[in-house]
Design an enzyme around this catalytic site. Structure first.
Site, PDB file in Angstrom:
ATOM      1  N   CYS A 307      -6.257  -6.518  -4.029  1.00  0.00           N
ATOM      2  CA  CYS A 307      -6.387  -6.495  -2.594  1.00  0.00           C
ATOM      3  C   CYS A 307      -5.007  -6.105  -1.877  1.00  0.00           C
ATOM      4  O   CYS A 307      -4.860  -6.791  -0.950  1.00  0.00           O
ATOM      5  CB  CYS A 307      -7.225  -7.477  -1.866  1.00  0.00           C
ATOM      6  N   ALA A 309      -3.111  -3.798  -0.413  1.00  0.00           N
ATOM      7  CA  ALA A 309      -2.801  -2.947   0.862  1.00  0.00           C
ATOM      8  C   ALA A 309      -2.777  -4.022   2.121  1.00  0.00           C
ATOM      9  O   ALA A 309      -3.528  -4.932   2.003  1.00  0.00           O
ATOM     10  CB  ALA A 309      -3.651  -1.908   1.059  1.00  0.00           C
ATOM     11  N   GLY A 311       0.495  -3.604   1.629  1.00  0.00           N
ATOM     12  CA  GLY A 311       1.686  -3.948   0.412  1.00  0.00           C
ATOM     13  C   GLY A 311       3.054  -4.561   0.481  1.00  0.00           C
ATOM     14  O   GLY A 311       3.841  -4.588  -0.201  1.00  0.00           O
ATOM     15  N   GLY A 312       2.846  -5.422   1.568  1.00  0.00           N
ATOM     16  CA  GLY A 312       3.916  -6.604   1.780  1.00  0.00           C
ATOM     17  C   GLY A 312       4.201  -7.186   0.525  1.00  0.00           C
ATOM     18  O   GLY A 312       5.245  -7.234   0.064  1.00  0.00           O
ATOM     19  N   ASP A 328      -6.411  -1.897  -4.930  1.00  0.00           N
ATOM     20  CA  ASP A 328      -7.093  -1.788  -3.581  1.00  0.00           C
ATOM     21  C   ASP A 328      -8.301  -0.955  -3.899  1.00  0.00           C
ATOM     22  O   ASP A 328      -8.075  -0.045  -4.377  1.00  0.00           O
ATOM     23  CB  ASP A 328      -6.322  -1.603  -2.590  1.00  0.00           C
ATOM     24  N   ASP A 370      -5.310 -11.792  -2.575  1.00  0.00           N
ATOM     25  CA  ASP A 370      -5.175 -11.950  -1.188  1.00  0.00           C
ATOM     26  C   ASP A 370      -6.500 -11.491  -0.845  1.00  0.00           C
ATOM     27  O   ASP A 370      -6.682 -10.505  -0.485  1.00  0.00           O
ATOM     28  CB  ASP A 370      -4.138 -11.225  -0.306  1.00  0.00           C
ATOM     29  N   CYS A 423      -5.796 -15.676   4.874  1.00  0.00           N
ATOM     30  CA  CYS A 423      -5.411 -15.725   6.140  1.00  0.00           C
ATOM     31  C   CYS A 423      -6.382 -16.339   7.061  1.00  0.00           C
ATOM     32  O   CYS A 423      -6.210 -16.160   8.199  1.00  0.00           O
ATOM     33  CB  CYS A 423      -4.560 -14.697   6.569  1.00  0.00           C
TER      34      CYS A 423
END
Length: 517
Positions: A307, A309, A311-312, A328, A370, A423
């Site tokens: 998952c 993107a 892309g950090g 992704d 993530d 998050c």
């Protein structure tokens, strides 16, 4: 009904309205005033202006753009991050606005989204009845104008004049121009009453009832109130640099966090900052930047970023020397991932695939998941979540997360490390999700994190040793070598950028062999 000559449904004028007893605003008794949103500054090198010091009326196109963005979110279900690009792609005048006006349009729409619930109830006091659904554009005009007058403290005469003009654009709404004018004048006359109401109902009034109930259940009422207040504050601009953080902290006049993130005051065009065009850094909240640093030395190791993107985290892993396989499921997200890596001159194997159907060629030692989540920890940056998420969404998300977690664990070699992240603030998507996974997976073991004062403060760890970051926290900060101080919003002298951090959850899981079970 008043005897107003316009014949509108304007309520009789009151010198100072008393707080209403009905509605969700009254139901949330979370004390304390919300933070004011600061108007964005211009590009690099210009001092940001505070709301009170910058009373210049913005041009009508910027407010039209703000109205368009607000309508896209509230009535078309478009996310805030997609609404502005969608507007530019449509060839609207928004594309020709200067950076400062674009920033104002976004700030006005963002503020309206943050405070939509209490602002709408406050504005409705000056009307005898709600508008019909066919006039929802007028509702948006009133909300946007009220946000500017009461929260951004923009000069009322300019706001009201443009709001009236906006009401006249459509024939079906034009007859309500006098109502818009009268209601907004009442709003402007009662700024002090708004402050009283906001203090009485508290920041939780901005949340959907179901979200507030979950936060209370997970954290208790007092901490939930603090989380709500922190979630309404404007976030700082956090960036991750590829190398030389001290050098870039000096160039960008930023604060250097102990976690490695650089923090700037928000404002201006990100693209105009030194180093952006050269791919020296990328925007990434300090919480989101933490997981990729928790694997240890991964140089030359294969790491799966699921998952992935935008892309950090992929960029962090690649910059650390890892061989990254970024997966992704959506073609547009993978395209954006590749574009971001190209700008940063970093490489990774980018794969468009469903994690539930795809498998790596062989088990790997490191997996970062993530997972899709409700994203409630990011409300500071994405207040549209307050309007786009639904109470029923979490059930589906929890199910998807469980399936993704099982799949990601299946990619691990014995002794390998899986980092599970979301998050979301809700424990159903974090602590409870991991607990259920460990109960049903005999070869999975939690590996607790340890407090490291400079990077992982003790308050960031829950009782199981997982990382639970709340928006009320602030990462430890140390001054960067030779860094110049940022300019405070009121231009009165040096200050540090805003504090706070996005809400985040991280658990570390390893695979053991059956013999170790």
């Amino acid at each position: 009904m008043s005897n107003d000559p316009t014949g509108s449904n304007i309520a009789p004028k009151q010198s100072k309205p008393k707080p209403r007893s009905a509605g969700s605003v009254k139901d949330h008794r979370a004390g304390g005033r919300g933070e004011k949103n600061k108007r964005p500054a211009a590009g690099q090198g210009q001092k940001p202006r505070s709301d009170k010091s910058d009373k210049r009326p913005r041009g009508e196109p910027s407010r039209d753009a703000a109205l368009h963005i607000l309508m896209e979110v509230l009535h078309n279900g478009v996310s805030l991050s997609e609404a502005a690009p969608k507007l530019m792609q449509a060839g609207a005048a928004y594309a020709d606005l200067d950076p400062r006006d674009k920033a104002f349009a976004r700030a006005a729409a963002t503020t309206a989204l943050r405070y939509a619930r209490p602002l709408t109830q406050f504005t409705s006091r000056f009307m005898t009845k709600p508008l019909a659904n066919r006039h929802r554009r007028i509702d948006a005009i009133l909300l946007l104008a009220a946000a500017q007058i009461l929260e951004l403290e923009t000069a009322p005469h300019a706001v009201i004049s443009i709001a009236v003009d906006q009401a006249r654009v459509r024939r079906t709404d034009a007859h309500l121009d006098k109502l818009v004018n009268a209601v907004l004048r009442r709003v402007a006359e009662n700024r002090s009453a708004w402050l009283d109401v906001k203090q009485e109902v508290g920041p939780a009034a901005c949340l959907p009832d179901w979200m507030w109930a979950r936060w209370q259940a997970d954290y208790g009422e007092d901490l939930a109130k603090d989380i709500a207040a922190a979630s309404l504050k404007q976030a700082a601009l956090d960036i991750t640099v590829k190398s030389d953080p001290d050098q870039w902290a000096e160039k960008l006049a930023s604060a250097k966090l102990e976690t490695g993130t650089l923090r700037l005051s928000p404002g201006g065009r990100i693209e105009d900052l030194p180093g952006f065009a050269d791919g020296a850094w990328w925007v990434q909240d300090a919480a989101s930047a933490l997981p990729a640093t928790l694997f240890g030395d991964i140089a030359s190791q294969t790491v799966l970023d699921l998952c992935a993107a935008p892309g950090g985290k992929t960029a962090q892993l690649a910059a650390s020397g890892a061989n990254v396989i970024a997966v992704d499921s959506m073609v547009n997200r993978v395209r954006r991932l590749r574009e971001n890596l190209d700008r940063l001159d970093l490489s990774a194997q980018c794969i468009e695939a469903d994690v539930l159907e795809w498998r790596p060629d062989e088990p790997v030692r490191f997996v970062l998941l993530d997972a899709p989540c409700s994203a409630t920890g990011t409300l500071r940056r994405h207040p549209d979540i307050l309007h786009l998420k639904r109470e029923t969404d979490q059930k589906d998300l929890v199910t998807i997360q469980a399936r993704f977690l099982t799949a990601a664990f299946g990619f691990l070699a014995p002794g390998g490390t899986l980092l599970y992240c979301t998050c979301a603030l809700e424990k159903a998507e974090g602590e409870q999700q991991v607990r259920r996974f460990l109960e049903r997976t005999p070869t999975a073991r939690r590996v607790p994190f340890e407090s490291v004062a400079d990077r992982i403060p003790g308050q960031w760890l829950n009782e199981d040793g997982d990382i639970r970051i709340l928006p009320t926290f602030s990462p430890p900060t140390k001054p960067a070598k030779n860094a110049s101080p940022t300019i405070s919003p009121d231009d009165s002298g040096p200050s540090v950028p805003p504090d706070g951090i996005d809400g985040f959850f991280i658990a570390r899981i390893t695979r053991v062999s059956q013999a170790d079970d």
